[in-house]
Design an enzyme around this catalytic site. Structure first.
Site, PDB file in Angstrom:
ATOM      1  N   PHE A   1       2.372  -1.212   8.336  1.00  0.00           N
ATOM      2  CA  PHE A   1       2.858  -1.468   9.693  1.00  0.00           C
ATOM      3  C   PHE A   1       2.696  -2.971   9.909  1.00  0.00           C
ATOM      4  O   PHE A   1       1.745  -3.563   9.387  1.00  0.00           O
ATOM      5  CB  PHE A   1       2.019  -0.725  10.744  1.00  0.00           C
ATOM      6  CG  PHE A   1       2.259   0.757  10.787  1.00  0.00           C
ATOM      7  CD1 PHE A   1       3.075   1.315  11.767  1.00  0.00           C
ATOM      8  CD2 PHE A   1       1.680   1.598   9.858  1.00  0.00           C
ATOM      9  CE1 PHE A   1       3.298   2.688  11.811  1.00  0.00           C
ATOM     10  CE2 PHE A   1       1.898   2.969   9.885  1.00  0.00           C
ATOM     11  CZ  PHE A   1       2.712   3.520  10.864  1.00  0.00           C
ATOM     12  N   ALA A   2       3.573  -3.555  10.722  1.00  0.00           N
ATOM     13  CA  ALA A   2       3.476  -4.996  10.975  1.00  0.00           C
ATOM     14  C   ALA A   2       2.091  -5.368  11.493  1.00  0.00           C
ATOM     15  O   ALA A   2       1.578  -6.453  11.216  1.00  0.00           O
ATOM     16  CB  ALA A   2       4.531  -5.412  11.984  1.00  0.00           C
ATOM     17  N   ASP A   3       1.476  -4.429  12.235  1.00  0.00           N
ATOM     18  CA  ASP A   3       0.146  -4.680  12.811  1.00  0.00           C
ATOM     19  C   ASP A   3      -0.856  -5.150  11.753  1.00  0.00           C
ATOM     20  O   ASP A   3      -1.721  -5.971  12.022  1.00  0.00           O
ATOM     21  CB  ASP A   3      -0.399  -3.394  13.445  1.00  0.00           C
ATOM     22  CG  ASP A   3       0.606  -2.756  14.376  1.00  0.00           C
ATOM     23  OD1 ASP A   3       0.348  -2.702  15.571  1.00  0.00           O
ATOM     24  OD2 ASP A   3       1.688  -2.330  13.898  1.00  0.00           O
TER      25      ASP A   3
ATOM     26  N   HIS B   1      -0.044   0.351  16.257  1.00  0.00           N
ATOM     27  CA  HIS B   1       1.127   0.602  15.406  1.00  0.00           C
ATOM     28  C   HIS B   1       2.414   0.228  16.133  1.00  0.00           C
ATOM     29  O   HIS B   1       3.426   0.910  16.012  1.00  0.00           O
ATOM     30  CB  HIS B   1       1.180   2.081  14.987  1.00  0.00           C
ATOM     31  CG  HIS B   1       0.018   2.496  14.147  1.00  0.00           C
ATOM     32  ND1 HIS B   1      -1.210   2.803  14.678  1.00  0.00           N
ATOM     33  CD2 HIS B   1      -0.116   2.611  12.805  1.00  0.00           C
ATOM     34  CE1 HIS B   1      -2.047   3.113  13.706  1.00  0.00           C
ATOM     35  NE2 HIS B   1      -1.413   2.998  12.553  1.00  0.00           N
TER      36      HIS B   1
ATOM     37  N   GLU C   1      -4.907  -6.307   2.592  1.00  0.00           N
ATOM     38  CA  GLU C   1      -3.708  -7.104   2.900  1.00  0.00           C
ATOM     39  C   GLU C   1      -3.814  -8.553   2.445  1.00  0.00           C
ATOM     40  O   GLU C   1      -2.847  -9.116   1.924  1.00  0.00           O
ATOM     41  CB  GLU C   1      -3.397  -7.045   4.402  1.00  0.00           C
ATOM     42  CG  GLU C   1      -2.738  -5.748   4.866  1.00  0.00           C
ATOM     43  CD  GLU C   1      -3.697  -4.582   5.008  1.00  0.00           C
ATOM     44  OE1 GLU C   1      -4.922  -4.814   4.897  1.00  0.00           O
ATOM     45  OE2 GLU C   1      -3.247  -3.442   5.228  1.00  0.00           O
TER      46      GLU C   1
ATOM     47  N   GLU D   1       0.854  -1.188   0.000  1.00  0.00           N
ATOM     48  CA  GLU D   1       0.000   0.000   0.000  1.00  0.00           C
ATOM     49  C   GLU D   1       0.890   1.238   0.000  1.00  0.00           C
ATOM     50  O   GLU D   1       1.817   1.337   0.816  1.00  0.00           O
ATOM     51  CB  GLU D   1      -0.900  -0.018   1.242  1.00  0.00           C
ATOM     52  CG  GLU D   1      -1.941  -1.129   1.167  1.00  0.00           C
ATOM     53  CD  GLU D   1      -2.522  -1.514   2.520  1.00  0.00           C
ATOM     54  OE1 GLU D   1      -2.402  -0.734   3.475  1.00  0.00           O
ATOM     55  OE2 GLU D   1      -3.087  -2.622   2.614  1.00  0.00           O
TER      56      GLU D   1
ATOM     57  N   LEU E   1      -6.114  -1.147  -0.624  1.00  0.00           N
ATOM     58  CA  LEU E   1      -5.963  -1.423   0.811  1.00  0.00           C
ATOM     59  C   LEU E   1      -6.607  -2.788   1.114  1.00  0.00           C
ATOM     60  O   LEU E   1      -7.799  -2.879   1.406  1.00  0.00           O
ATOM     61  CB  LEU E   1      -6.661  -0.304   1.585  1.00  0.00           C
ATOM     62  CG  LEU E   1      -6.338  -0.122   3.055  1.00  0.00           C
ATOM     63  CD1 LEU E   1      -6.782   1.273   3.487  1.00  0.00           C
ATOM     64  CD2 LEU E   1      -6.982  -1.160   3.928  1.00  0.00           C
TER      65      LEU E   1
END
Ligand SMILES: Cc1ncc(C[n+]2csc(CCOP(=O)(O)OP(=O)(O)O)c2C)c(N)n1
Length: 727
Positions: free
Chosen positions: A475-477, A519, A452, A406, A450
């Site tokens: 972000f890894a989140d 985050h 994942e 993204e 957007l």
């Protein structure tokens, strides 16, 4: 609601599959609804329909034997019957060219057979024999075959669609003229990943055809509880002008064959994505264990009259005057094949493997310029530059390396790691090119919607076309949005025999001031608990570049944990401790996986850490050494899977005391994995219990006061170390 839609709904709601779908297909597009008479393909129709008849019989007879094998207890797992779906599976499968790809759903035994899978292989699969396509690793139709261009199927419904889109992306990438056919059950259309994939296919203009096998039941759930659209074909309208919906009779093999053939041609030549709803009825229970009693008998009775095999038989005799003898011969050919394959499969043995642990990864690759420890000279560059440099090197050297994520292309990414790469690799000048956005083709650096799960699926599918994708999570989140596909598909494909899976997942991770709960993720233990991922967590620029080079060259999936808090820390600022401020050598190099680094030697205790927690660990050791005069060894793991346990155990032999520390919450963190292994394997070398300093088991808080309580601070490590040394 504008009248236009009201009329459309009324028209669709009135369609009766027993009267209105006989010889027509309903097309739903931006132009409206129209019923079309399908044109037959330009071939010897008599021969074509005889072949389709053969495959429908082969399906039924294979299935008959599968059921018997299950009843006799010879087959393991369950079987989901394709009774009623044979025309859809065989007709659609027959429409594919040899080079096209196909993503199966539950009831597509017929398509597998058309693609050339033998009843022998299928029986070996369900009986867990060595000659089954997964060689004993899975049951039922959970397999694929790259030569036959069958995408490996897994249980989790919906996953196959973004993977199909990845194959289609690969087809466009290589400028070839193939297409991808993906099946979906009506129930599977309800899951979010399906929407992600369809939207991606529309936005990226991918050569795809989706066949929704609407057999009116999703296990025990009727259509009415699953969706409220009069037909799922209507959903096409929401995806754009380049997506069209079709509604057809899925029991009419000719109708399916002709509609799918035409749709595949349009996918190849006109970039039109077709969503074809094939209306059928599931004529058996969901599985053999399901009694099917909840399906009203009158409903089944009506659909029995539309049996797909009987319907084709009637056409062959009435329209093509095929005589009984010929029909008997076709059936006999199918019967013989099934009988012979069954007999052969009973002689096949189970898998013969000595060490199952080795099969979860592809074989190791040895690189030419491998450097284990940082050299004394080289450039001092930021962590961000180190990562960006590895991306540029690998993308320059291998034209099949692509970036997906993204906001990574035009804007250069949330942390600007991919800044400028669109210009370098796709020749896009932004924002100048804004006014010709519809002419831009992002081939190597791809801004994704957007979505994942959809992004990961597309990455997976692209590997089948020899691409080597690098996925950047913002972000890894947000990798949690892709769990379903990562843990149920990406992680297990190599073990199941469907490697390689060369995907790197870049995950900006770790705590930073004020980043709070959404985050700050530490994704390593999420993924470490699913075998099949390599995981690295570099904290120096030297390691970041070298390990990323290794990760991109690796043929197994790699979770690349990178620390967003240090991307732009200036090496000259004095904020990076000298142990971590390592020069980066000139030229291309790799750092091998599974090699820890001893930052400094010591004899009184060992401190083991990795990632962002290294900063606190180093500071704490300095303080304790200054206070006590003891010397403490510090190990940076760098690589978590595989982990360098030899380095750990050798150090413990020397120091006899060990403290493990990481920045994640304590319960289930990767530090705990290290602690448990130390107690199992190094217990006899210890003079004190192992100490683990990790974050509190709470969500990550926001206010500085709460952060201080939550974090595994330098102070907490110091007190843990002091106790360890005093024990
Ligand atoms: C994501 C997911 N949730 C639940 C299941 C369990 N499950 C297996 S088959 C099935 C019904 C599927 O219905 P549909 O997609 O209409 O396909 P059909 O069985 O009718 O061919 C369910 C709920 C699953 N496999 N995957």
């Amino acid at each position: 609601m504008p009248r236009y839609f009201a009329e459309m709904y009324r028209k669709l709601e009135k369609i009766d599959p027993f009267k209105d779908l006989n010889d027509v297909v309903y097309r739903i597009s931006a132009e409206g609804i129209e019923s079309q008479v399908v044109t037959e393909s330009q071939c010897d129709l008599r021969e074509l329909y005889k072949e389709l008849y053969y495959y429908m019989h082969l399906t039924r007879k294979t299935e008959r034997e599968i059921k018997l094998l299950i009843k006799k207890g010879k087959a393991l797992g369950k079987h989901l019957s394709s009774l009623g779906n044979e025309a859809t599976a065989v007709g659609a499968g027959y429409a594919l060219k040899k080079e096209d790809w196909f993503a199966p759903a539950i009831r597509d035994l017929g398509t597998h057979l058309v693609r050339g899978l033998t009843p022998y292989e299928i029986m070996c699969q369900i009986c867990a024999k060595k000659d089954g396509p997964t060689h004993g690793w899975d049951a039922s139709l959970h397999f694929g075959d790259f030569e036959k261009r069958i995408i490996p199927f897994v249980s989790h419904l919906g996953i196959m669609l973004p993977i199909a889109s990845g194959c289609a992306f690969g087809i466009n990438f290589h400028n070839s003229e193939d297409a991808v056919l993906a099946f979906l059950g009506d129930g599977a259309t309800s899951i979010g990943i399906v929407h992600e994939a369809l939207n991606i296919a529309a936005v990226k203009e991918l050569p795809m055809v989706v066949v929704i096998e609407n057999n009116q039941w999703a296990f025990g759930t009727p259509n009415f509880f699953e969706f409220r659209s009069p037909t799922l074909a209507l959903r096409a309208l929401g995806y754009g002008r380049n997506v069209e919906g079709f509604l057809i009779d899925g029991t009419n093999v000719g109708m399916v064959y002709n509609t799918v053939s035409r749709a595949l041609d349009r996918a190849r030549n006109e970039k039109i994505i077709s969503i074809i709803v094939a209306k059928t009825m599931r004529m058996a229970g969901h599985s053999l264990a399901d009694s099917h009693k909840y399906v009203p008998e009158e409903m089944l009775e009506k659909w029995r009259k539309k049996d797909p095999v009987d319907a084709l038989l009637k056409r062959l005799t009435d329209e093509f005057q095929v005589d009984d003898k010929t029909l008997d011969q076709i059936e006999e050919r199918a019967e013989q094949t099934v009988k012979e394959d069954l007999a052969r499969s009973e002689k096949c043995s189970g898998p013969k493997v000595k060490d199952i642990r080795r099969s979860i990864f592809m074989p190791e690759i040895v690189h030419e310029n491998e450097i284990v420890l940082p050299p004394n000279n080289g450039d001092l560059i930021t962590y961000r530059e180190a990562i960006r440099g590895a991306l540029i090197t690998r993308m320059t050297k291998d034209p099949n390396v692509i970036l997906l994520g993204e906001d990574i292309g035009l804007s250069g990414g949330a942390f600007k790691v991919t800044e400028g790469l669109s210009r370098i690799f796709d020749n896009i000048e932004w924002p100048e090119d804004f006014y010709k956005i519809n002419k831009i083709y992002q081939r190597r650096v791809i801004d994704m919607p957007l979505a994942e799960s959809g992004i990961v699926g597309m990455a997976v599918g692209s590997t089948y076309l020899n691409l080597r994708p690098i996925v950047e999570f913002e972000f890894a989140d947000f990798s949690s949005s892709a769990f379903m596909i990562m843990v149920n598909f990406v992680a297990n494909q190599i073990a199941r025999g469907f490697g390689p899976m060369p995907i790197v997942f870049r995950m900006p991770s770790g705590w930073t001031k004020g980043s709070s709960s959404f985050h700050s993720a530490h994704p390593e233990s999420w993924f470490a608990s699913t075998p099949g991922f390599k995981i690295v967590a570099p904290i120096t620029s030297f390691d970041a570049r070298g390990l990323l080079n290794s990760a991109i060259l690796d043929d197994s999936p790699v979770i690349f944990v990178e620390y967003k808090g240090i991307y732009n820390l200036n090496p000259e600022s004095g904020m990076i401790p000298p142990e971590l401020n390592t020069p980066v050598p000139e030229g291309d190099y790799t750092v091998p996986f599974g090699r820890a680094r001893i930052l400094k030697e010591g004899v009184d205790a060992t401190v083991i850490s990795y990632g962002s927690q290294m900063f606190r660990a180093i500071e704490a050791v300095k303080r304790v050494e200054a206070e006590t005069g003891k010397t403490i060894e510090i190990i940076d793991l760098r690589s978590l899977i595989p982990v360098d346990f030899e380095c750990i155990s050798e150090s413990i032999k020397k120091t006899s005391r060990v403290l493990v520390t990481c920045e994640a919450s304590k319960t289930g963190c990767f530090g705990q994995t290290i602690v448990s292994r130390i107690s199992e394997e190094s217990f006899e070398d210890l003079d004190a219990p192992v100490v683990l300093i990790a974050a509190e088991d709470t969500p990550v808080p926001f206010s500085p006061e709460l952060e201080e309580l939550y974090l595994p601070t330098v102070g907490k490590i110091v007190s843990g170390l002091s106790k360890l040394l005093e024990f």
